[in-house]
Design a protein around this motif. Structure first.
Motif, PDB file in Angstrom:
ATOM      1  N   ILE A 121       0.871  -1.176   0.000  1.00  5.41           N
ATOM      2  CA  ILE A 121       0.000   0.000   0.000  1.00  5.41           C
ATOM      3  C   ILE A 121       0.905   1.223   0.000  1.00  5.41           C
ATOM      4  O   ILE A 121       1.801   1.343   0.850  1.00  5.41           O
ATOM      5  N   TYR A 122       0.703   2.135  -0.951  1.00  6.01           N
ATOM      6  CA  TYR A 122       1.588   3.290  -1.115  1.00  6.01           C
ATOM      7  C   TYR A 122       0.900   4.584  -0.686  1.00  6.01           C
ATOM      8  O   TYR A 122      -0.304   4.761  -0.874  1.00  6.01           O
ATOM      9  N   ASP A 123       1.719   5.468  -0.141  1.00  4.68           N
ATOM     10  CA  ASP A 123       1.233   6.798   0.226  1.00  4.68           C
ATOM     11  C   ASP A 123       1.039   7.616  -1.049  1.00  4.68           C
ATOM     12  O   ASP A 123       1.978   7.783  -1.837  1.00  4.68           O
ATOM     13  N   GLN A 124      -0.144   8.129  -1.258  1.00  2.44           N
ATOM     14  CA  GLN A 124      -0.456   8.899  -2.458  1.00  2.44           C
ATOM     15  C   GLN A 124      -0.649  10.382  -2.171  1.00  2.44           C
ATOM     16  O   GLN A 124      -1.223  11.102  -2.995  1.00  2.44           O
ATOM     17  N   SER A 125      -0.117  10.841  -1.053  1.00  2.00           N
ATOM     18  CA  SER A 125      -0.292  12.254  -0.703  1.00  2.00           C
ATOM     19  C   SER A 125       0.554  13.177  -1.581  1.00  2.00           C
ATOM     20  O   SER A 125       0.192  14.334  -1.789  1.00  2.00           O
ATOM     21  N   ILE A 126       1.681  12.672  -2.091  1.00  4.56           N
ATOM     22  CA  ILE A 126       2.545  13.487  -2.952  1.00  4.56           C
ATOM     23  C   ILE A 126       2.372  13.108  -4.411  1.00  4.56           C
ATOM     24  O   ILE A 126       2.129  13.958  -5.258  1.00  4.56           O
ATOM     25  N   PHE A 127       2.508  11.816  -4.716  1.00  7.13           N
ATOM     26  CA  PHE A 127       2.339  11.327  -6.079  1.00  7.13           C
ATOM     27  C   PHE A 127       1.227  10.279  -6.102  1.00  7.13           C
ATOM     28  O   PHE A 127       1.235   9.345  -5.301  1.00  7.13           O
ATOM     29  N   THR A 128       0.326  10.447  -7.052  1.00  9.04           N
ATOM     30  CA  THR A 128      -0.751   9.459  -7.177  1.00  9.04           C
ATOM     31  C   THR A 128      -0.252   8.171  -7.803  1.00  9.04           C
ATOM     32  O   THR A 128      -0.808   7.098  -7.560  1.00  9.04           O
ATOM     33  N   SER A 129       0.798   8.281  -8.634  1.00 11.48           N
ATOM     34  CA  SER A 129       1.347   7.093  -9.279  1.00 11.48           C
ATOM     35  C   SER A 129       2.759   7.387  -9.769  1.00 11.48           C
ATOM     36  O   SER A 129       3.042   8.483 -10.273  1.00 11.48           O
ATOM     37  N   THR A 130       3.669   6.416  -9.607  1.00  9.13           N
ATOM     38  CA  THR A 130       5.017   6.484 -10.152  1.00  9.13           C
ATOM     39  C   THR A 130       5.341   5.126 -10.762  1.00  9.13           C
ATOM     40  O   THR A 130       4.589   4.165 -10.615  1.00  9.13           O
ATOM     41  N   ILE A 131       6.484   5.034 -11.439  1.00  7.59           N
ATOM     42  CA  ILE A 131       6.862   3.731 -11.988  1.00  7.59           C
ATOM     43  C   ILE A 131       7.160   2.741 -10.864  1.00  7.59           C
ATOM     44  O   ILE A 131       7.072   1.524 -11.057  1.00  7.59           O
ATOM     45  N   VAL A 132       7.494   3.252  -9.688  1.00  8.87           N
ATOM     46  CA  VAL A 132       7.739   2.389  -8.530  1.00  8.87           C
ATOM     47  C   VAL A 132       6.448   1.723  -8.082  1.00  8.87           C
ATOM     48  O   VAL A 132       6.399   0.517  -7.831  1.00  8.87           O
ATOM     49  N   THR A 133       5.383   2.500  -7.986  1.00 10.72           N
ATOM     50  CA  THR A 133       4.094   1.930  -7.584  1.00 10.72           C
ATOM     51  C   THR A 133       3.464   1.119  -8.713  1.00 10.72           C
ATOM     52  O   THR A 133       2.688   0.195  -8.461  1.00 10.72           O
ATOM     53  N   GLN A 134       3.803   1.484  -9.956  1.00 12.95           N
ATOM     54  CA  GLN A 134       3.245   0.770 -11.102  1.00 12.95           C
ATOM     55  C   GLN A 134       3.739  -0.677 -11.155  1.00 12.95           C
ATOM     56  O   GLN A 134       2.959  -1.599 -11.404  1.00 12.95           O
ATOM     57  N   TRP A 135       5.044  -0.854 -10.906  1.00 12.81           N
ATOM     58  CA  TRP A 135       5.630  -2.195 -11.014  1.00 12.81           C
ATOM     59  C   TRP A 135       6.237  -2.691  -9.692  1.00 12.81           C
ATOM     60  O   TRP A 135       7.049  -3.609  -9.687  1.00 12.81           O
ATOM     61  N   ASN A 136       5.837  -2.065  -8.577  1.00 11.79           N
ATOM     62  CA  ASN A 136       6.277  -2.497  -7.241  1.00 11.79           C
ATOM     63  C   ASN A 136       7.797  -2.631  -7.147  1.00 11.79           C
ATOM     64  O   ASN A 136       8.345  -3.675  -6.766  1.00 11.79           O
ATOM     65  N   LEU A 137       8.494  -1.543  -7.484  1.00  9.93           N
ATOM     66  CA  LEU A 137       9.960  -1.542  -7.449  1.00  9.93           C
ATOM     67  C   LEU A 137      10.449  -1.149  -6.060  1.00  9.93           C
ATOM     68  O   LEU A 137      11.142  -0.147  -5.863  1.00  9.93           O
ATOM     69  N   VAL A 138      10.072  -1.937  -5.075  1.00 10.30           N
ATOM     70  CA  VAL A 138      10.453  -1.687  -3.692  1.00 10.30           C
ATOM     71  C   VAL A 138      10.988  -2.975  -3.077  1.00 10.30           C
ATOM     72  O   VAL A 138      10.894  -4.062  -3.669  1.00 10.30           O
ATOM     73  N   CYS A 139      11.555  -2.829  -1.874  1.00 13.03           N
ATOM     74  CA  CYS A 139      12.088  -3.966  -1.113  1.00 13.03           C
ATOM     75  C   CYS A 139      13.128  -4.722  -1.951  1.00 13.03           C
ATOM     76  O   CYS A 139      14.086  -4.135  -2.408  1.00 13.03           O
ATOM     77  N   LYS A 140      12.916  -6.004  -2.231  1.00 11.75           N
ATOM     78  CA  LYS A 140      13.904  -6.771  -2.969  1.00 11.75           C
ATOM     79  C   LYS A 140      14.065  -6.293  -4.416  1.00 11.75           C
ATOM     80  O   LYS A 140      15.096  -6.537  -5.041  1.00 11.75           O
ATOM     81  N   SER A 141      13.069  -5.616  -4.948  1.00 11.08           N
ATOM     82  CA  SER A 141      13.141  -5.099  -6.326  1.00 11.08           C
ATOM     83  C   SER A 141      13.555  -3.639  -6.380  1.00 11.08           C
ATOM     84  O   SER A 141      13.486  -3.009  -7.452  1.00 11.08           O
ATOM     85  N   LYS A 142      14.016  -3.102  -5.280  1.00 18.45           N
ATOM     86  CA  LYS A 142      14.351  -1.684  -5.212  1.00 18.45           C
ATOM     87  C   LYS A 142      15.467  -1.310  -6.171  1.00 18.45           C
ATOM     88  O   LYS A 142      15.484  -0.215  -6.738  1.00 18.45           O
TER      89      LYS A 142
END
Length: 556
Positions: A121-142
């Motif tokens: 679940i991503y915070d959307q207070s600054i950006f409603t969508s980024t390529i990070v949230t689009q393809w879950n480029l976080v944690c092990k995929s960071k």
């Protein structure tokens, strides 16, 4: 070298040149926005694991009354070392006993956790969508997010030399038209990428076209300008690159979805493609390529646009051949092929120009990577990074106009490196001084970029200009990539990155003095022009030294 005389017959700096400047500037501003857009489109928002109790609407009816969101997060997400909720872990089962626990850091150590199996679940207070949230480029995929920008820079490195070769082979205008259209299509097409690898591939091709635009547009612009106005126009173009950073900040503030942001900086290139269509091919390039009939036709067209009514009586093939006699004779001897390796002077010049750009970009990207305390507002920080270049680049106009190239470039490079080296001795509890020195150093090197834009073209003949400019951009991409890797050495020796960043422009300042001075000299069109200039400069320097020695002997 006689093209400047022909340019006088065409109106010198007339209506055509002014329209050409506006067309090239329209292509230049978006270059920076594409290069830095992933500061926003690839931003990593605050995130946490998906929690069924909190994020599954159907489970709300099963929750006890008066159970807040904070309470649900407490029993579902473990706390990290800094007493902050983990972004990549969640409890295997809801830990209801933590509702009555006060020491969360200790009580959650031995509890069973798991990765975010159901997503984030991503915070959307600054950006409603980024390529990070689009393809879950976080944690092990960071790390994949970093690969995106690295792949983009790789395209820049490969595309610039290739674009320069195409420009020198087929002409400035065809290369510029093709790269402008490709930039519009690829930039727009990237928002429809279904997977991250396809997105990276499109960005790679996009950066190749961007490198071609940068190198070719500069060559076309300079080859149509008289030497007396070139410093002012080059300064304006340099400011347009900095303005792109500020424009990006404004667009990112308005468009918080990465697709809309990418679309806003890509669609204008369709308009820019049309604005380039009306421009004429470089007459210098046509002459050097042996296309005299086309060159004469283009020159007459430009003269008519500039209001020269009697151009048909003044310009003809005989006048063209007479004015460019030496250049055409060299063209025949070389069988239309420029053999660079047969000229050690040209080889040395190209190598030194590559080294100068590598050191300068290595410095700038290194400093920008360390500038983390410009402010918490990333939109304002981006705007400041662009705005800080304006005063320094405006001052560079005076340096280009009135000062010699070599001492100007050498002095600002030395001062830029010196400012960064001083930071080694400034305590970290004095952030404003450290930031001020870093920005001052960046400003000095920005002056060298503005002067270097014209200095590079004053040292390279027309037949090689686009290819050398493409090679310079290749070195820029290589330096930008390596500058970020240098930060890894900080774990072994804290000041080492700062030392490397500071010494690189100082080494470049020394190398400047192995190049000749070019102030108030026309652009060289052939390798012979470059060699003749080098020999004349060497003779002049020797005579000045002998004159000084003789004067000292007389005084004694």
């Amino acid at each position: 070298m006689a093209f400047s005389e022909l340019l006088q017959h065409m109106g010198n700096f007339g209506r055509y040149q002014i329209m050409l400047v506006f067309s090239i500037l329209s292509l230049t501003v978006p270059l920076t926005t594409h290069n830095l857009v992933e500061n926003f489109s690839g931003a990593i928002p605050a995130h946490r694991c998906y929690i069924h109790l909190l994020d599954n609407i159907t489970s709300e009816s099963k929750l006890p009354e008066n159970l807040t969101t904070e309470a649900l997060l407490r029993i579902s997400i473990p706390m990290g070392v800094n007493n902050e909720q983990e972004q990549c872990l969640r409890f295997h089962q809801a830990q209801w006993q933590l509702l009555n626990s006060s020491d969360l850091a200790i009580s959650t150590i031995e509890l069973e956790t798991e990765a975010c199996l159901d997503g984030w679940i991503y915070d959307q207070s600054i950006f409603t969508s980024t390529i990070v949230t689009q393809w879950n480029l976080v944690c092990k995929s960071k790390s994949l997010k970093l690969w995106s920008q690295s792949i983009y820079m790789a395209g820049y490195m490969l595309g610039s030399p290739l674009g320069g070769y195409i420009s020198d082979k087929f002409g400035r205008k065809p290369a510029l038209l093709a790269s402008s259209l490709l930039s519009a299509l690829l930039g727009t097409g990237s928002i429809f990428a279904p997977t991250f690898p396809i997105y990276c591939t499109i960005r790679f091709l996009l950066s190749m076209s961007m490198g071609t635009i940068y190198a070719t547009s500069l060559a076309l612009l300079i080859e149509w300008l008289p030497s007396n106005v070139t410093p002012m126009i080059i300064t304006i173009r340099s400011l347009a690159l900095s303005a792109g950073q500020t424009v990006l900040a404004g667009l990112a503030y308005v468009f918080r979805d990465w697709r809309m942001l990418q679309l806003s900086i890509s669609v204008p290139y369709f308009v820019f493609f049309l604005s380039v269509w009306w421009t004429s091919e470089s007459a210098r390039w046509l002459i050097i390529s042996g296309k005299l009939e086309k060159a004469l036709k283009v020159m007459k067209k430009v003269a008519h646009i500039n209001g020269k009514k009697d151009v048909d009586e003044i310009l003809n093939i005989e006048v063209l051949q007479s004015a460019m006699r030496e250049e055409l004779a060299f063209l025949k001897r070389s069988s239309k092929k420029i053999k660079v390796m047969e000229s050690p002077i040209v080889c040395k010049t190209i190598f030194l120009l590559y080294f100068l750009r590598f050191c300068s970009i290595f410095f700038v990207y290194g400093v920008l990577t360390d500038l983390k305390n410009l402010g918490s507002n990333m939109f304002l920080s981006q705007a400041l990074l662009g705005a800080v270049d304006f005063p320094s680049k405006c001052l560079s106009f005076l340096a280009i106009k009135f000062l010699k190239r070599r001492p100007s470039i050498a002095s600002v490079l030395f001062l830029g490196g010196f400012c960064i080296l001083i930071n080694i001795f400034v305590p970290k509890d004095m952030p404003f001084i450290r930031l001020g020195l870093a920005m001052l150093g960046k400003g000095f090197v920005a002056v060298s970029f503005s002067i270097g834009m014209i200095y590079n073209h004053e040292l390279i003949p027309t037949g090689l200009r686009s290819r050398v400019e493409g090679g310079i951009i290749f070195m820029s991409g290589l330096a930008a990539s390596l500058s970020t890797l240098v930060l890894i050495t900080r774990q072994y020796f804290e000041p080492l990155p700062t030392i490397l960043y500071g010494t690189s422009p100082i080494m470049a300042a020394i190398c400047v003095y192995f190049l000749p001075e070019t102030l108030n000299l026309p652009l060289p069109d052939t390798i012979q022009d470059v060699e003749r200039r080098h020999k004349n400069y060497k003779k002049t320097s020797t005579k000045e030294e002998e004159s000084n020695d003789l004067q000292d002997t007389t005084e004694c």
